[in-house]
Design a protein around this motif. Structure first.
Motif, PDB file in Angstrom:
ATOM      1  N   UNK A  14      -3.544  -4.631  30.779  1.00 19.02           N
ATOM      2  CA  UNK A  14      -4.389  -5.475  29.732  1.00 19.02           C
ATOM      3  C   UNK A  14      -5.046  -6.647  30.571  1.00 19.02           C
ATOM      4  N   UNK A  15      -5.929  -7.318  29.921  1.00 22.20           N
ATOM      5  CA  UNK A  15      -6.860  -8.299  30.215  1.00 22.20           C
ATOM      6  C   UNK A  15      -6.990  -9.288  29.155  1.00 22.20           C
ATOM      7  N   UNK A  16      -7.132 -10.669  29.658  1.00 23.81           N
ATOM      8  CA  UNK A  16      -7.171 -11.584  28.311  1.00 23.81           C
ATOM      9  C   UNK A  16      -8.237 -12.473  29.054  1.00 23.81           C
ATOM     10  N   UNK A  17      -9.437 -12.757  28.004  1.00 22.56           N
ATOM     11  CA  UNK A  17     -10.556 -13.395  28.273  1.00 22.56           C
ATOM     12  C   UNK A  17     -10.616 -14.660  27.263  1.00 22.56           C
ATOM     13  N   UNK A  18     -10.917 -15.711  27.637  1.00 20.13           N
ATOM     14  CA  UNK A  18     -11.201 -16.836  26.768  1.00 20.13           C
ATOM     15  C   UNK A  18      -9.974 -17.728  26.211  1.00 20.13           C
ATOM     16  N   UNK A  19     -10.302 -18.487  25.385  1.00 15.63           N
ATOM     17  CA  UNK A  19      -9.321 -19.484  24.882  1.00 15.63           C
ATOM     18  C   UNK A  19      -9.217 -19.467  23.374  1.00 15.63           C
ATOM     19  N   UNK A  20      -8.274 -19.824  22.837  1.00 13.69           N
ATOM     20  CA  UNK A  20      -8.212 -20.149  21.254  1.00 13.69           C
ATOM     21  C   UNK A  20      -7.097 -19.157  20.845  1.00 13.69           C
ATOM     22  N   UNK A  21      -7.233 -18.963  19.438  1.00 14.16           N
ATOM     23  CA  UNK A  21      -6.224 -18.025  18.787  1.00 14.16           C
ATOM     24  C   UNK A  21      -6.416 -16.663  19.158  1.00 14.16           C
ATOM     25  N   UNK A  22      -5.161 -16.060  19.413  1.00 14.30           N
ATOM     26  CA  UNK A  22      -5.188 -14.808  19.856  1.00 14.30           C
ATOM     27  C   UNK A  22      -5.901 -13.474  19.022  1.00 14.30           C
ATOM     28  N   UNK A  23      -6.912 -12.942  19.533  1.00 18.51           N
ATOM     29  CA  UNK A  23      -7.562 -11.673  18.902  1.00 18.51           C
ATOM     30  C   UNK A  23      -7.212 -10.466  19.953  1.00 18.51           C
ATOM     31  N   UNK A  24      -6.369  -9.500  19.502  1.00 14.23           N
ATOM     32  CA  UNK A  24      -6.057  -8.473  20.336  1.00 14.23           C
ATOM     33  C   UNK A  24      -6.906  -7.212  19.734  1.00 14.23           C
ATOM     34  N   UNK A  25      -7.434  -6.479  20.734  1.00  6.77           N
ATOM     35  CA  UNK A  25      -8.440  -5.461  20.543  1.00  6.77           C
ATOM     36  C   UNK A  25      -7.863  -4.163  21.208  1.00  6.77           C
ATOM     37  N   UNK A  26      -7.836  -2.961  20.281  1.00  3.43           N
ATOM     38  CA  UNK A  26      -7.070  -1.837  20.542  1.00  3.43           C
ATOM     39  C   UNK A  26      -8.244  -0.806  20.426  1.00  3.43           C
ATOM     40  N   UNK A  89      -5.494  -8.552  14.665  1.00  6.18           N
ATOM     41  CA  UNK A  89      -5.409  -7.217  15.361  1.00  6.18           C
ATOM     42  C   UNK A  89      -6.728  -6.632  14.943  1.00  6.18           C
ATOM     43  N   UNK A  90      -7.448  -6.138  15.854  1.00  4.87           N
ATOM     44  CA  UNK A  90      -8.706  -5.402  15.373  1.00  4.87           C
ATOM     45  C   UNK A  90      -8.521  -3.894  16.519  1.00  4.87           C
ATOM     46  N   UNK A  91      -8.466  -2.866  15.712  1.00  5.20           N
ATOM     47  CA  UNK A  91      -8.525  -1.397  16.012  1.00  5.20           C
ATOM     48  C   UNK A  91      -9.672  -0.667  15.903  1.00  5.20           C
ATOM     49  N   UNK A  92     -10.161   0.108  16.702  1.00  5.62           N
ATOM     50  CA  UNK A  92     -11.289   1.034  16.593  1.00  5.62           C
ATOM     51  C   UNK A  92     -10.910   2.513  16.705  1.00  5.62           C
ATOM     52  N   UNK A  93     -11.160   3.312  15.783  1.00  8.42           N
ATOM     53  CA  UNK A  93     -11.230   4.535  15.666  1.00  8.42           C
ATOM     54  C   UNK A  93      -9.845   4.724  15.870  1.00  8.42           C
ATOM     55  N   UNK A  94      -9.047   5.566  16.976  1.00  5.97           N
ATOM     56  CA  UNK A  94      -7.807   5.707  16.951  1.00  5.97           C
ATOM     57  C   UNK A  94      -6.983   4.513  17.138  1.00  5.97           C
ATOM     58  N   UNK A  95      -7.684   3.587  17.792  1.00  6.32           N
ATOM     59  CA  UNK A  95      -7.299   2.066  17.730  1.00  6.32           C
ATOM     60  C   UNK A  95      -6.739   1.577  16.558  1.00  6.32           C
ATOM     61  N   UNK A  96      -7.469   1.982  15.506  1.00 10.52           N
ATOM     62  CA  UNK A  96      -7.363   1.415  14.135  1.00 10.52           C
ATOM     63  C   UNK A  96      -6.084   2.197  13.586  1.00 10.52           C
ATOM     64  N   UNK A  97      -5.787   3.351  13.891  1.00  9.49           N
ATOM     65  CA  UNK A  97      -4.597   4.069  13.375  1.00  9.49           C
ATOM     66  C   UNK A  97      -3.146   3.260  14.371  1.00  9.49           C
ATOM     67  N   UNK A  98      -3.549   3.076  15.590  1.00 17.01           N
ATOM     68  CA  UNK A  98      -2.337   2.175  16.173  1.00 17.01           C
ATOM     69  C   UNK A  98      -2.349   0.979  15.310  1.00 17.01           C
ATOM     70  N   UNK A  99      -3.211   0.256  15.329  1.00 18.18           N
ATOM     71  CA  UNK A  99      -3.153  -0.970  14.587  1.00 18.18           C
ATOM     72  C   UNK A  99      -2.425  -0.875  13.193  1.00 18.18           C
ATOM     73  N   UNK A 100      -2.791   0.069  12.481  1.00 14.93           N
ATOM     74  CA  UNK A 100      -2.076   0.397  11.156  1.00 14.93           C
ATOM     75  C   UNK A 100      -0.552   0.422  11.587  1.00 14.93           C
ATOM     76  N   UNK A 101      -0.344   1.295  12.435  1.00 14.04           N
ATOM     77  CA  UNK A 101       1.182   1.601  12.886  1.00 14.04           C
ATOM     78  C   UNK A 101       1.880   0.142  13.337  1.00 14.04           C
ATOM     79  N   UNK A 102       0.907  -0.587  13.988  1.00 11.88           N
ATOM     80  CA  UNK A 102       1.570  -1.929  14.749  1.00 11.88           C
ATOM     81  C   UNK A 102       2.106  -2.772  13.404  1.00 11.88           C
ATOM     82  N   UNK A 103       1.342  -2.837  12.525  1.00  8.37           N
ATOM     83  CA  UNK A 103       1.475  -3.600  11.536  1.00  8.37           C
ATOM     84  C   UNK A 103       2.797  -3.166  10.708  1.00  8.37           C
ATOM     85  N   UNK A 104       2.995  -1.954  10.560  1.00  7.76           N
ATOM     86  CA  UNK A 104       4.009  -1.270   9.844  1.00  7.76           C
ATOM     87  C   UNK A 104       5.282  -1.765  10.525  1.00  7.76           C
TER      88      UNK A 104
END
Length: 279
Positions: A14-26, A89-104
């Motif tokens: 993983x990589x971390x960029x910037x400061x502030x409130x966490x926004x995780x991109x999948x 939490x932001x998920x794109x395409x398959x990452x969106x399915x992962x994000x849904x599962x993450x929330x659950x």
């Protein structure tokens, strides 16, 4: 380089960029975190966490099968390693399915959710399996790879951005995942989250390109209809990779989503469909 060991021993980069409130991109199927290049400017506002899913980039590439659960747990391992107790939490395409599962699975740390160009279930049809088998046979053929990647973009965008598309194709081709991992990620999307969408209670913005040829916009509407606390943002004429085709407008929508959530005004927009206008 920053790695975390997931629950089953898989090493996740993983990589971390910037400061502030966490926004995780999948990221989505077969793409690694370099595909978020056009979102790096969000690091001026948020602490971006970019993850290579298992099978791609610098993460381990174990043999399959993979599952949404395992990939959601990979992302959660990163979040835990960084000590975050609340994330967007932001998920794109398959990452969106992962994000849904993450929330659950780990909803206690999710403050809000953005689902982009995604779906609750990918039907693994005989036609899709046949296409996949052909793609595997020609996996190292650049022309075949280019043809497959074209479907991720709208025809209009490709014709107006031929050089950018060529450079992206060469980048993705050079960083392509092993064949076995390609199949394992694809089959993980056969899971069906539809019956559990009503359990996703966090503020959710669903973003979809109207010209998405890969995951048609009807899939976004299924999410919108199934997730109670959601709004729907449509990008006219944009394809599957809407965040690459329309990066400025896309990033503005990400910022707007988080501002609505943090200001307590998200509820005013629940069950509303909005269309993005381009300047």
């Amino acid at each position: 380089m920053p790695y975390v060991i997931s629950g089953d021993g898989t090493k996740i980069y993983y990589e971390v960029i910037g400061r502030g409130e966490p926004l995780v991109l999948v990221q989505g199927f077969s793409w690694d975190l370099t595909a978020w290049h056009f979102q790096w400017e969000l690091g001026y506002r948020f602490r971006l966490v970019l993850i290579d899913n298992r099978g791609v980039g610098l993460s381990d590439k174990p043999s399959g099968p993979y599952s949404l659960d395992s990939m959601a747990d990979d992302a959660y391992a990163v979040v835990s390693e960084l000590g975050f107790r609340s994330i967007h939490l932001l998920g794109f395409s398959m990452g969106g399915m992962i994000a849904q599962d993450f929330v659950l699975r780990h909803g206690d740390v999710v403050k809000s959710l953005i689902l982009s160009s995604t779906m609750p279930h990918l039907e693994i049809t005989p036609e899709l399996r046949q296409f996949t088998e052909m793609a595997i046979k020609l996996y190292d053929n650049f022309n075949m790879f280019t043809g497959a990647l074209q479907v991720a973009f709208s025809e209009g965008w490709i014709s107006g951005n031929e050089q950018v598309f060529h450079e992206l194709t060469r980048l993705f081709f050079n960083r392509r995942m092993p064949k076995e991992a390609y199949v394992a990620q694809l089959e993980a999307m056969g899971a069906d989250l539809t019956p559990r969408l009503s359990e996703i209670q966090v503020p959710t913005t669903i973003i979809h390109g109207e010209a998405d040829r890969l995951i048609p916009i009807e899939n976004g509407r299924k999410l919108f209809n199934g997730i109670p606390n959601s709004r729907f943002v449509v990008f006219p004429d944009a394809g599957h990779a809407v965040y690459i085709e329309r990066p400025s407008e896309y990033n503005e929508q990400v910022i707007r989503h988080i501002e609505l959530v943090n200001s307590g005004r998200f509820s005013e927009h629940v069950k509303r469909e909005e269309r993005v206008t381009y300047t």
